[in-house]
Design a protein around this motif. Structure first.
Motif, PDB file in Angstrom:
ATOM      1  N   ILE A 245      43.259  34.516  45.441  1.00 20.04           N
ATOM      2  CA  ILE A 245      43.927  35.315  46.833  1.00 20.04           C
ATOM      3  C   ILE A 245      43.850  36.815  47.036  1.00 20.04           C
ATOM      4  N   GLU A 246      43.555  37.393  48.136  1.00 21.83           N
ATOM      5  CA  GLU A 246      42.540  38.730  48.480  1.00 21.83           C
ATOM      6  C   GLU A 246      44.642  39.663  48.601  1.00 21.83           C
ATOM      7  N   ALA A 247      44.970  39.885  47.822  1.00 17.05           N
ATOM      8  CA  ALA A 247      46.604  41.073  48.687  1.00 17.05           C
ATOM      9  C   ALA A 247      46.569  42.126  47.248  1.00 17.05           C
ATOM     10  N   PHE A 248      47.862  42.153  47.370  1.00 16.31           N
ATOM     11  CA  PHE A 248      48.097  44.008  46.707  1.00 16.31           C
ATOM     12  C   PHE A 248      49.659  42.759  46.156  1.00 16.31           C
ATOM     13  N   PRO A 249      49.002  42.710  44.474  1.00 17.45           N
ATOM     14  CA  PRO A 249      49.738  42.239  43.589  1.00 17.45           C
ATOM     15  C   PRO A 249      51.547  42.495  43.884  1.00 17.45           C
ATOM     16  N   GLY A 250      51.905  43.437  43.341  1.00 12.66           N
ATOM     17  CA  GLY A 250      52.864  44.450  43.932  1.00 12.66           C
ATOM     18  C   GLY A 250      53.870  43.330  45.063  1.00 12.66           C
ATOM     19  N   GLU A 251      53.356  43.814  46.156  1.00 11.14           N
ATOM     20  CA  GLU A 251      53.757  43.216  46.950  1.00 11.14           C
ATOM     21  C   GLU A 251      54.691  41.547  46.670  1.00 11.14           C
ATOM     22  N   THR A 252      53.258  41.133  46.299  1.00 11.86           N
ATOM     23  CA  THR A 252      53.270  39.530  46.131  1.00 11.86           C
ATOM     24  C   THR A 252      53.678  38.768  45.363  1.00 11.86           C
ATOM     25  N   ARG A 253      54.231  39.298  44.295  1.00 11.29           N
ATOM     26  CA  ARG A 253      54.691  39.273  43.533  1.00 11.29           C
ATOM     27  C   ARG A 253      56.653  39.525  44.026  1.00 11.29           C
ATOM     28  N   GLN A 254      56.290  40.257  44.754  1.00 10.26           N
ATOM     29  CA  GLN A 254      58.484  40.772  45.086  1.00 10.26           C
ATOM     30  C   GLN A 254      58.644  39.367  46.412  1.00 10.26           C
ATOM     31  N   VAL A 255      57.494  38.939  47.262  1.00  9.15           N
ATOM     32  CA  VAL A 255      58.035  37.757  48.211  1.00  9.15           C
ATOM     33  C   VAL A 255      58.531  36.408  47.370  1.00  9.15           C
ATOM     34  N   ILE A 256      57.392  36.159  46.394  1.00  8.51           N
ATOM     35  CA  ILE A 256      57.826  34.909  45.023  1.00  8.51           C
ATOM     36  C   ILE A 256      59.329  35.000  44.253  1.00  8.51           C
ATOM     37  N   LEU A 257      59.408  36.681  43.993  1.00 11.93           N
ATOM     38  CA  LEU A 257      60.861  36.753  42.928  1.00 11.93           C
ATOM     39  C   LEU A 257      61.708  36.448  44.314  1.00 11.93           C
ATOM     40  N   ASN A 258      61.929  37.234  45.349  1.00 14.21           N
ATOM     41  CA  ASN A 258      62.829  36.781  46.371  1.00 14.21           C
ATOM     42  C   ASN A 258      63.041  36.102  46.584  1.00 14.21           C
ATOM     43  N   LEU A 259      62.100  34.661  46.783  1.00 14.95           N
ATOM     44  CA  LEU A 259      62.304  33.013  47.379  1.00 14.95           C
ATOM     45  C   LEU A 259      63.215  32.352  46.144  1.00 14.95           C
ATOM     46  N   ASP A 314      79.278  38.991  51.769  1.00 17.52           N
ATOM     47  CA  ASP A 314      79.205  40.546  51.244  1.00 17.52           C
ATOM     48  C   ASP A 314      78.495  41.518  50.444  1.00 17.52           C
ATOM     49  N   GLN A 315      77.473  39.934  49.475  1.00 20.16           N
ATOM     50  CA  GLN A 315      77.174  39.866  48.692  1.00 20.16           C
ATOM     51  C   GLN A 315      75.559  41.019  49.172  1.00 20.16           C
ATOM     52  N   GLY A 316      75.261  40.309  49.962  1.00 17.61           N
ATOM     53  CA  GLY A 316      73.710  39.879  50.849  1.00 17.61           C
ATOM     54  C   GLY A 316      74.063  41.489  51.270  1.00 17.61           C
ATOM     55  N   ASN A 317      71.909  42.324  51.704  1.00 14.96           N
ATOM     56  CA  ASN A 317      72.218  43.220  52.757  1.00 14.96           C
ATOM     57  C   ASN A 317      71.162  42.761  53.929  1.00 14.96           C
ATOM     58  N   GLY A 318      70.944  41.619  53.363  1.00 16.94           N
ATOM     59  CA  GLY A 318      69.710  41.518  55.063  1.00 16.94           C
ATOM     60  C   GLY A 318      68.309  41.708  54.731  1.00 16.94           C
ATOM     61  N   LEU A 319      68.526  42.548  53.546  1.00 21.32           N
ATOM     62  CA  LEU A 319      66.590  42.620  53.983  1.00 21.32           C
ATOM     63  C   LEU A 319      65.965  41.990  52.559  1.00 21.32           C
ATOM     64  N   GLY A 320      66.040  40.998  51.639  1.00 22.53           N
ATOM     65  CA  GLY A 320      65.284  40.557  51.452  1.00 22.53           C
ATOM     66  C   GLY A 320      64.257  39.862  51.858  1.00 22.53           C
ATOM     67  N   LEU A 321      64.950  38.416  52.983  1.00 21.71           N
ATOM     68  CA  LEU A 321      63.807  37.813  53.735  1.00 21.71           C
ATOM     69  C   LEU A 321      63.362  38.382  54.602  1.00 21.71           C
ATOM     70  N   TRP A 322      64.270  39.611  55.793  1.00 20.30           N
ATOM     71  CA  TRP A 322      63.488  40.660  56.263  1.00 20.30           C
ATOM     72  C   TRP A 322      62.563  40.836  55.707  1.00 20.30           C
ATOM     73  N   SER A 323      61.843  41.246  54.577  1.00 28.08           N
ATOM     74  CA  SER A 323      61.158  41.841  53.836  1.00 28.08           C
ATOM     75  C   SER A 323      60.007  40.975  53.315  1.00 28.08           C
ATOM     76  N   VAL A 324      60.254  39.936  53.393  1.00 33.84           N
ATOM     77  CA  VAL A 324      59.586  38.483  53.030  1.00 33.84           C
ATOM     78  C   VAL A 324      58.313  38.263  54.291  1.00 33.84           C
ATOM     79  N   LYS A 325      59.374  38.297  55.038  1.00 36.47           N
ATOM     80  CA  LYS A 325      58.441  38.175  56.995  1.00 36.47           C
ATOM     81  C   LYS A 325      57.408  39.244  57.119  1.00 36.47           C
ATOM     82  N   GLN A 326      57.659  40.289  56.794  1.00 35.79           N
ATOM     83  CA  GLN A 326      57.178  41.835  56.481  1.00 35.79           C
ATOM     84  C   GLN A 326      55.498  41.892  55.782  1.00 35.79           C
ATOM     85  N   ILE A 327      56.088  41.785  54.622  1.00 31.57           N
ATOM     86  CA  ILE A 327      54.521  41.411  53.855  1.00 31.57           C
ATOM     87  C   ILE A 327      54.206  40.003  53.902  1.00 31.57           C
TER      88      ILE A 327
END
Length: 366
Positions: A245-259, A314-327
């Motif tokens: 696929i044609e993508a940004f490597p860092g952001e692609t890894r961030q999505v898969i690593l998060n999930l 309390d262990q989460g900040n609510g940014l992980g899946l939000w950032s996944v959707k944005q990317i």
């Protein structure tokens, strides 16, 4: 004969009749003028048949008022033919308004019921709006904070990157140490990219490039190996590549690593599995990340991708899946999920073969 002759039996009540009928006539006249004014101001939004109904009702009101005025006039001037004509007009307008009102009875009833329902739910809607405003305020505060963090951690990360480079180029370093240093250097580059973008997802200094999602999944498994070993998770990557696929490597890894990390954290029993399944899809690649964990409650599913929403307490900040959707949205991809307590959670990601920015560039060049 004039009404004054009839009122001779009680002459002290004549002026009571005159004053009350004049007040009634002026009141009806003001109501008529007000209704006509409202129709003129709302003609862009009110339906034409409803405008006709309101105008007819206004004329009916003023006709009723005219009968009261003629009661005063005919007390001394016997113009009963005008009084009779006014009554005829009032009767016709009364019939018109009655018929129109009967036709619209159901619509008026529905509108009143709907308004009552909306009024009953006003407090709930107000609370929902306040929650959205609070989320927007959190997002603004986080954007300011992330800018400060990016500035403060940039220099130490670059220093670490330089030291890792020295390790990889040192002839005395063992092949195993060099490999680990290269992996660490890639992760440092990813952290630097994230810190520079400061979660804005619209400032990128690099162009998207062709990457293999299978290789990205393999690197994610390497990074999560300690969690996999500690929990005894059966971590499986399904699908023979390459899946380009044609993508940004860092952001692609961030999505898969998060999930994938979330999937591993959802496993509470040893021997349960996490799978990353890759397959070719229409003009893109489909990636399914599934776990055999405890699942996500139905009450949380609807707000899972909203900013500040988390399933980790309390262990989460609510940014992980939000950032996944944005990317994914920035890359032109989509994400969906299904979850239950019996079968776990499955995220389905679709990545387009071509990045939207490159497609626009090609179209402009053409």
């Amino acid at each position: 004969m004039p009404h004054a002759v009839c009122w001779a039996a009680a002459p002290n009540l004549i002026w009571t009749m005159v004053v009350t009928n004049l007040v009634t006539f002026l009141s009806y006249l003001s109501i008529c003028v007000t209704l006509l004014y409202l129709v003129s101001r709302t003609r862009r939004v009110i339906a034409r048949d409803w405008a006709y109904f309101v105008v007819g009702f206004a004329l009916f009101i003023v006709a009723c008022g005219s009968t009261h005025l003629l009661e005063v006039i005919t007390t001394w001037i016997p113009v009963f033919w005008i009084d009779a004509g006014t009554n005829v007009i009032t009767a016709l307008l009364s019939g018109y308004v009655a018929i129109m009102l009967i036709k619209r009875a159901s619509a008026i009833g529905f509108a009143i019921s709907d308004y009552a329902d909306r009024l009953a739910n006003a407090e709930e809607e107000k609370r929902a709006i306040e929650e959205k405003l609070l989320s927007a305020r959190k997002l603004e505060d986080w954007s300011r904070l992330s800018t400060v963090i990016a500035h403060e951690i940039g220099n130490p990360l670059e220093a670490i990157q330089n030291m890792l480079y020295l390790i990889t180029t040192d002839p005395e370093s063992s092949p195993g140490s060099v490999e680990l240093a290269e992996q660490a250097q890639q992760e440092v580059e990813r952290v630097i990219t994230i810190s520079r973008s400061t979660l804005s997802f619209h400032r990128e200094s690099k162009q998207p490039e062709m990457i293999d999602l299978r290789s990205v999944c393999e690197s994610v498994r390497f990074l999560l190996q300690s969690i996999i070993d500690d929990k005894g998770i059966e971590f499986e990557i399904i699908g023979e590549g390459p899946f380009l696929i044609e993508a940004f490597p860092g952001e692609t890894r961030q999505v898969i690593l998060n999930l994938a990390r979330n999937a591993c954290e959802a496993i509470s029993e040893r021997g349960r599995g996490v799978s990353l399944s890759l397959s070719s899809a229409l003009n893109g690649v489909e990636l399914q990340i599934a776990d055999e964990g405890i699942g996500i409650s139905s009450a949380t599913l609807s707000t899972l991708f909203e900013f500040g929403k988390t399933t980790k307490g309390d262990q989460g900040n609510g940014l992980g899946l939000w950032s996944v959707k944005q990317i994914l949205s920035k890359h032109g991809g989509t994400i969906s999920l299904a979850s239950s307590s019996s079968s776990g959670t499955r995220f389905v990601l679709w990545w387009p073969e071509n990045h939207p920015s490159m497609s626009q560039t090609g179209a402009t060049a053409a």
